[in-house]
Design a protein around this motif. Structure first.
Motif, mmCIF file in Angstrom:
data_model
loop_
_atom_site.group_PDB
_atom_site.id
_atom_site.type_symbol
_atom_site.label_atom_id
_atom_site.label_comp_id
_atom_site.label_asym_id
_atom_site.label_seq_id
_atom_site.Cartn_x
_atom_site.Cartn_y
_atom_site.Cartn_z
ATOM 1 N N GLY A 308 -2.977 -5.150 -27.618
ATOM 2 C CA GLY A 308 -4.021 -4.314 -28.481
ATOM 3 C C GLY A 308 -3.979 -3.001 -27.998
ATOM 4 N N GLY A 309 -3.337 -2.491 -26.847
ATOM 5 C CA GLY A 309 -3.411 -1.044 -26.341
ATOM 6 C C GLY A 309 -4.334 -0.963 -25.302
ATOM 7 N N THR A 310 -5.204 -1.995 -24.852
ATOM 8 C CA THR A 310 -6.310 -1.689 -23.885
ATOM 9 C C THR A 310 -5.941 -1.418 -22.628
ATOM 10 O OG1 THR A 310 -7.374 -3.495 -25.397
ATOM 11 C CG2 THR A 310 -8.643 -2.877 -23.341
ATOM 12 N N LEU A 311 -4.631 -2.046 -22.372
ATOM 13 C CA LEU A 311 -4.388 -1.844 -20.747
ATOM 14 C C LEU A 311 -3.127 -0.847 -20.584
ATOM 15 C CD1 LEU A 311 -3.886 -3.037 -17.883
ATOM 16 C CD2 LEU A 311 -2.632 -4.675 -18.951
ATOM 17 N N SER A 312 -3.153 0.018 -19.589
ATOM 18 C CA SER A 312 -2.147 0.793 -19.032
ATOM 19 C C SER A 312 -2.269 0.597 -17.652
ATOM 20 C CB SER A 312 -2.438 2.154 -19.519
ATOM 21 O OG SER A 312 -1.398 3.081 -19.005
ATOM 22 N N TYR A 313 -1.147 0.415 -16.962
ATOM 23 C CA TYR A 313 -1.026 0.031 -15.525
ATOM 24 C C TYR A 313 -0.720 1.445 -14.698
ATOM 25 C CZ TYR A 313 -1.409 -4.752 -14.851
ATOM 26 O OH TYR A 313 -2.085 -6.270 -14.766
ATOM 27 N N GLN A 314 -1.468 1.707 -13.933
ATOM 28 C CA GLN A 314 -1.097 2.886 -13.028
ATOM 29 C C GLN A 314 -0.820 2.241 -11.778
ATOM 30 O OE1 GLN A 314 -1.350 5.801 -14.417
ATOM 31 N NE2 GLN A 314 -2.005 4.854 -16.316
ATOM 32 N N VAL A 315 0.336 2.395 -11.296
ATOM 33 C CA VAL A 315 0.935 1.852 -9.867
ATOM 34 C C VAL A 315 1.149 3.215 -9.069
ATOM 35 C CG1 VAL A 315 2.762 0.814 -9.028
ATOM 36 C CG2 VAL A 315 2.662 0.403 -11.342
ATOM 37 N N VAL A 316 0.563 2.691 -7.735
ATOM 38 C CA VAL A 316 0.499 3.805 -6.633
ATOM 39 C C VAL A 316 1.261 3.247 -5.544
ATOM 40 C CG1 VAL A 316 -0.923 5.019 -5.177
ATOM 41 C CG2 VAL A 316 -1.889 4.536 -7.434
ATOM 42 N N ILE A 317 2.429 3.944 -4.961
ATOM 43 C CA ILE A 317 2.982 3.406 -3.918
ATOM 44 C C ILE A 317 2.864 4.054 -2.711
ATOM 45 C CG2 ILE A 317 5.460 2.908 -3.101
ATOM 46 C CD1 ILE A 317 4.998 1.738 -5.905
ATOM 47 N N HIS A 318 2.465 3.145 -1.513
ATOM 48 C CA HIS A 318 2.340 3.744 0.021
ATOM 49 C C HIS A 318 3.155 3.083 0.769
ATOM 50 C CE1 HIS A 318 -1.477 6.212 -0.051
ATOM 51 N NE2 HIS A 318 -1.614 5.711 -1.197
ATOM 52 N N LEU A 319 3.855 3.896 1.542
ATOM 53 C CA LEU A 319 4.779 3.293 2.760
ATOM 54 C C LEU A 319 4.407 3.772 4.121
ATOM 55 C CD1 LEU A 319 8.178 4.277 0.929
ATOM 56 C CD2 LEU A 319 6.848 2.277 0.535
ATOM 57 N N ALA A 320 4.530 2.721 5.089
ATOM 58 C CA ALA A 320 4.346 2.929 6.294
ATOM 59 C C ALA A 320 5.356 3.911 6.987
ATOM 60 C CB ALA A 320 3.891 1.813 7.119
ATOM 61 N N PHE A 321 4.890 4.681 7.907
ATOM 62 C CA PHE A 321 5.876 5.549 8.631
ATOM 63 C C PHE A 321 5.442 5.437 10.310
ATOM 64 C CE2 PHE A 321 6.795 7.130 4.509
ATOM 65 C CZ PHE A 321 8.104 7.489 4.401
ATOM 66 N N THR A 322 5.180 4.253 10.609
ATOM 67 C CA THR A 322 4.848 4.257 11.962
ATOM 68 C C THR A 322 5.948 3.945 13.108
ATOM 69 O OG1 THR A 322 4.582 1.891 11.500
ATOM 70 C CG2 THR A 322 2.560 3.207 11.299
ATOM 71 N N PRO A 323 5.726 4.397 14.331
ATOM 72 C CA PRO A 323 6.653 4.382 15.243
ATOM 73 C C PRO A 323 7.271 2.840 15.375
ATOM 74 C CG PRO A 323 4.783 4.709 16.243
ATOM 75 C CD PRO A 323 4.520 4.832 14.889
ATOM 76 N N SER A 324 6.545 2.068 15.294
ATOM 77 C CA SER A 324 7.088 0.640 15.486
ATOM 78 C C SER A 324 8.122 0.148 14.671
ATOM 79 C CB SER A 324 5.815 -0.667 15.327
ATOM 80 O OG SER A 324 5.193 -0.187 13.961
#
Length: 569
Positions: A308-324
């Motif tokens: 029905g065109g009700t839905l549009s996904y918005q994908v957000v990506i987050h990556l860790a950049f930690t010293p471990s």
């Protein structure tokens, strides 16, 4: 012609053995042979053929295919088109016209679940083909050569729509805790064709009681029994332990047909621990479970909103950049860029992203990093764009994200800490601005699991649970992920400052649990995606139901040019 047409039988579509059956979609194809591809072997196998229509460049076929649709899987399909010259079932005896490669998800995710693509390689120009299905198409055409068009559309079958709501209580369960009683919860499993069982529901934990009354819950009938009312449903009862080593109390079996009788003497089940029964002659049971109520209703489904065109996904990506995670230039680092294979970060990103991108209309994804020092002044950031563009952090498709990720490793310094709250709040701000159901946000976090701001993250998740958003957390490496498990509300709904999350929006999995022992990374990625994405459709539906948002009406069936009608799909 009869012998050829007999080959158009419908088979079960099972790209990975042991799939949880999802929505069935019905597919119509024109002058076409449909192939499905296995995940492990990547081999194509014939699924079926349409009937043959003589002497036309614009065939509109009646025959349909019924496939199981899984949001959480990349279901590759291939369509080969032929000009049939004889009654021979041997395809090599006929003229090959062209082919299209696609995934079921791209078709389902297209407006009105209808996708139109050019055919690749053909010997017969200006061919237009009518199909009815759900997938994503990849063109292998010859540049500058017009090979015609293939039209793919999908329709959900009606028997996928029923959902069952039920409530259970238990009586005199075994006492498992030394101090206190038990903290019981139940796990429901659907039996598979091969005799194995697949988990389909967990109840909440009821603390410190041997006579729990669980909250009522709603589950799609397809998830419970895949439409087979007599299929075995196994229920296991456990005593919850904080460390995850839950104590087995016992189990019982039933079926959808039995449950549908409602509250009666037929739906009082003895909870049996087989090991106890074998050891103790006087053993009777470990308590009983009683069905208190049962009802069925037909609900709006995930595909209703998409079509029905009700839905549009918005994908957000987050990556860790930690010293471990270690120095990216060294092979021991989880960020190490091996020229011959992807690292765990890239595999997790590609596994999840390639599937969910089919439901993002423009395929442009904001990709951010956290826990790094940025040039030129070395300031620590928890929301920096991987592409280095503060004004426009969007990357073109999953390949664009991977490229930006690789480049960012050369410019930033791994630092820390691993703070999730800024990441969750970042997406929540956008989700709060669009609560009419037109957009749904999916946050994918890939990290090594050493979280530094647990209290703030829990508060952010509780606040985000009332918004149109879901959170996927993939843990990479060998770290302890106890804290991550707490964020996933499967066993106990997450809370903060005495406030319970409105719904479960977090799915966490450690990637190491899905790594194939033989080193088959394709299979590892498929297993990972299947588990982390399986809950997204139900989380989306739970939000829409809680807000009373209905899907828009589906557009009218497509009628091809020159046709006065179109076969209903």
């Amino acid at each position: 012609m009869d012998k050829l047409e007999d080959m158009a039988s419908v088979y079960e579509f099972d790209p990975i053995t042991g799939n949880i059956p999802a929505t069935k979609v019905e597919i119509t194809v024109s002058l076409c042979v449909l192939y499905t591809q296995g995940v492990e072997t990547k081999q194509w196998r014939e699924f079926g053929r349409t009937e043959v229509i003589d002497n036309t460049l614009n065939p509109d076929f009646v025959r349909k295919y019924i496939l199981n649709y899984f949001f959480e899987e990349k279901q590759n399909l291939r369509f080969d088109l032929y000009d049939v010259d004889s009654k021979s079932p041997d395809l090599s005896k006929h003229d090959f016209l062209g082919q299209v490669f696609c995934t079921l998800g791209e078709i389902v995710g297209s407006p009105a679940s209808r996708l139109e693509k050019p055919l690749g390689y053909c010997t017969w120009p200006n061919l237009t083909t009518e199909l009815s299905l759900s997938l994503s198409v990849f063109n292998r055409g010859i540049a500058g050569k017009k090979c015609g068009t293939i039209i793919l559309s999908a329709e959900e079958l009606g028997n996928c729509r029923d959902s069952a709501t039920m409530q259970f209580c238990a009586n005199k369960l075994d006492k498992k805790d030394f101090f206190g009683k038990s903290d019981p919860f139940m796990v429901f499993y659907r039996s598979n064709e091969d005799g194995t069982f697949t988990i389909c529901h967990k109840t909440e934990v009821v603390k410190n009681t041997l006579n729990p009354v669980w909250q009522s819950f709603t589950i799609p009938v397809r998830a419970l029994c895949n439409g087979d009312f007599d299929r075995t449903i196994k229920v296991e009862v456990y005593d919850w332990d904080r460390d995850g080593s839950h104590d087995f109390i016992g189990e019982f079996t039933t079926s959808y047909r039995e449950l549908a009788r409602g509250q009666s003497q037929f739906n009082v089940y003895e909870v049996v621990n087989i090991k106890k029964k074998m050891k103790k002659k006087k053993y009777v049971n470990s308590g009983t479970v009683t069905l208190l109520s049962f009802s069925v209703e037909s609900e709006c489904t995930f595909l209703d909103y998409i079509k029905g065109g009700t839905l549009s996904y918005q994908v957000v990506i987050h990556l860790a950049f930690t010293p471990s995670l270690g120095n990216p230039s060294q092979s021991t680092s989880l960020h190490y860029m091996n020229p011959y294979q992807m690292n765990a970060y890239a595999m997790a990103l590609k596994a999840v992203g390639e599937i969910i991108q089919d439901y993002d209309s423009d395929k442009m994804f904001p990709a951010l990093g956290f826990g790094a020092k940025l040039p030129p002044d070395g300031r620590v950031s928890h929301e920096f764009p991987l592409n280095g563009n503060m004004e426009n952090p969007y990357c073109n498709g999953i390949e664009g994200i991977l490229e930006a990720y690789h480049q960012s490793l050369k410019t930033v310094q791994l630092y820390g800490p691993t703070n999730f709250a800024p990441v969750v709040n970042h997406v929540a701000r956008y989700a709060a601005a669009v609560q009419d159901g037109s957009q749904y946000f999916v946050l994918l976090i890939i990290t090594d699991g050493v979280i530094s701001d647990m209290a703030q993250t829990k508060e952010a998740i509780v606040n985000g649970a009332k918004l149109p958003m879901s959170i996927i957390i993939v843990g990479v490496g060998q770290a302890e992920f106890d804290a991550m498990v707490e964020l996933d509300g499967d066993d106990i709904r997450i809370s903060s400052r005495g406030k319970l999350a409105e719904r479960d929006i977090v799915q966490f999995v450690p990637f190491r649990d899905y790594m194939d022992r033989t080193g088959n990374h394709v299979l590892s990625m498929a297993r990972l995606a299947k588990d982390v994405l399986a809950e997204i459709p139900d989380q989306f539906i739970s939000y829409m139901k809680s807000r009373g948002i209905k899907p828009n009406p589906s557009p009218p069936p497509y009628t091809p040019p020159g046709h006065t009608h179109h076969t209903q799909i």
